[in-house]
Motif scaffolding. Structure first.
Motif, PDB file in Angstrom:
ATOM      1  N   PHE A   1     -70.967  15.329 -57.535  1.00  0.00           N
ATOM      2  CA  PHE A   1     -70.288  15.935 -56.530  1.00  0.00           C
ATOM      3  C   PHE A   1     -69.008  16.685 -57.258  1.00  0.00           C
ATOM      4  O   PHE A   1     -68.740  17.782 -56.991  1.00  0.00           O
TER       5      PHE A   1
ATOM      6  N   ILE B   1     -67.080  23.834 -53.395  1.00  0.00           N
ATOM      7  CA  ILE B   1     -68.596  23.791 -53.736  1.00  0.00           C
ATOM      8  C   ILE B   1     -69.192  25.046 -53.367  1.00  0.00           C
ATOM      9  O   ILE B   1     -69.210  25.521 -52.098  1.00  0.00           O
TER      10      ILE B   1
ATOM     11  N   VAL C   1     -74.357  22.156 -48.546  1.00  0.00           N
ATOM     12  CA  VAL C   1     -74.165  20.577 -48.587  1.00  0.00           C
ATOM     13  C   VAL C   1     -75.414  20.026 -47.758  1.00  0.00           C
ATOM     14  O   VAL C   1     -75.344  20.362 -46.321  1.00  0.00           O
TER      15      VAL C   1
ATOM     16  N   ALA D   1     -68.175  20.817 -57.737  1.00  0.00           N
ATOM     17  CA  ALA D   1     -66.806  21.348 -57.168  1.00  0.00           C
ATOM     18  C   ALA D   1     -66.214  21.957 -58.375  1.00  0.00           C
ATOM     19  O   ALA D   1     -65.213  22.882 -58.201  1.00  0.00           O
TER      20      ALA D   1
ATOM     21  N   HIS E   1     -71.034  21.875 -43.919  1.00  0.00           N
ATOM     22  CA  HIS E   1     -70.902  22.613 -45.103  1.00  0.00           C
ATOM     23  C   HIS E   1     -72.101  23.418 -45.335  1.00  0.00           C
ATOM     24  O   HIS E   1     -72.984  22.844 -45.425  1.00  0.00           O
TER      25      HIS E   1
ATOM     26  N   LEU F   1     -63.207  14.842 -50.695  1.00  0.00           N
ATOM     27  CA  LEU F   1     -63.448  15.674 -49.637  1.00  0.00           C
ATOM     28  C   LEU F   1     -62.338  16.994 -49.498  1.00  0.00           C
ATOM     29  O   LEU F   1     -62.642  18.068 -49.080  1.00  0.00           O
TER      30      LEU F   1
ATOM     31  N   LEU G   1     -68.611  16.771 -44.402  1.00  0.00           N
ATOM     32  CA  LEU G   1     -69.648  17.743 -45.152  1.00  0.00           C
ATOM     33  C   LEU G   1     -70.800  18.399 -44.004  1.00  0.00           C
ATOM     34  O   LEU G   1     -71.449  19.007 -44.608  1.00  0.00           O
TER      35      LEU G   1
ATOM     36  N   GLU H   1     -61.841  18.609 -52.364  1.00  0.00           N
ATOM     37  CA  GLU H   1     -62.580  19.735 -53.033  1.00  0.00           C
ATOM     38  C   GLU H   1     -63.518  20.260 -52.805  1.00  0.00           C
ATOM     39  O   GLU H   1     -64.257  21.139 -53.255  1.00  0.00           O
ATOM     40  N   LYS H   2     -64.001  19.963 -51.075  1.00  0.00           N
ATOM     41  CA  LYS H   2     -65.301  20.536 -50.807  1.00  0.00           C
ATOM     42  C   LYS H   2     -65.492  22.149 -50.714  1.00  0.00           C
ATOM     43  O   LYS H   2     -66.234  22.602 -50.749  1.00  0.00           O
ATOM     44  N   GLU H   3     -64.357  22.646 -50.613  1.00  0.00           N
ATOM     45  CA  GLU H   3     -64.353  24.301 -50.209  1.00  0.00           C
ATOM     46  C   GLU H   3     -64.773  24.903 -51.704  1.00  0.00           C
ATOM     47  O   GLU H   3     -64.834  25.957 -51.716  1.00  0.00           O
TER      48      GLU H   3
END
Length: 230
Positions: free
Chosen positions: A127, A156, A189, A131, A186, A150, A183, A152-154
């Motif tokens: 993960f 990805i 994902v 990112a 997203h 989470l 997620l 950091e999800k933007e």
């Protein structure tokens, strides 16, 4: 075994390399569990090589205990693995994974794609790698502590698949809910749930393996990489 230079240029670390016959279709970095680059991880690499991929598993614990190989079915070795995980610098680990990705690209003459697949701690690192690096596709099996990542999800931007063990005693139902809530919408994902399965269900060997679930997850991973890496 090969040696890979660190991004910082202050040393090198070993990695297990499995090469396919002929020209590789792409490369896959296999990210270890807390048990090191043991026989199970080497088998994962060999399996990808048989499917036509160049596979590399870096020894991420090299700064703590080089060449450690532990058996999760031996209680004393399991405790040793937990102790190593507690001292492991995950941010540095991702930099070593990034160095491995760059090594893989060089071995592909700069023209092929590179993915990563990780298990347990390696799933979490997959993960983080998705990112923080230019990896082309990532897969995490029973990744631990994703709820704390989470934010950091933007970042990805490339495809990421996560396999979630429904009865995972390290990834409790509240954490699984947080993963889905954070997620599911997203665009890069995809999450797959395996009800009733515990942590480590896709291990290559040992007491943790659950063959039917492992085969399903591995088939999904193979199709995912075929679609996004070639």
């Amino acid at each position: 075994m090969i040696e890979i230079g660190t991004l910082e240029g202050d040393g090198s670390f070993p990695a297990y390399l499995a090469e396919p016959e002929g020209v590789p279709r792409a490369a896959i970095v296999v990210i270890q569990e807390i048990f090191g680059v043991n026989e199970g991880i080497r088998r994962k690499c060999d399996g990808w090589a048989e499917k036509g991929y160049l596979a590399i598993a870096p020894d991420l614990f090299w700064r703590l205990q080089p060449a450690v190989e532990l058996d999760p079915d031996v209680p004393e070795e399991f405790q040793q693995a937990l102790e190593l995980m507690g001292r492991f610098d995950q941010d540095q680990g991702v930099r070593d994974i990034d160095a491995t990705i760059r090594e893989a690209r060089k071995r592909l003459s700069g023209s092929g794609k590179v993915g990563c697949v990780g298990f347990c701690l390696g799933g979490r690192l997959a993960f983080m790698t998705s990112a923080r690096t230019d990896v082309d596709a990532s897969v995490g099996y029973y990744a631990v502590g994703v709820n704390s990542l989470l934010g950091e999800k933007e970042r990805i931007a490339k495809p990421l698949m996560l396999h979630i063990a429904g009865a995972d005693h390290f990834v409790t139902p509240d954490i699984q809910r947080a993963m889905h809530e954070g997620l599911d919408d997203h665009p890069q994902v995809v999450l797959h749930d395996y009800p009733g399965e515990d942590h480590g269900f896709a291990a290559e060997m040992g007491n943790r393996r659950s063959a039917q679930a492992a085969q399903l997850a591995d088939r999904r991973t193979e199709e995912f990489f075929a679609r996004h890496l070639g």
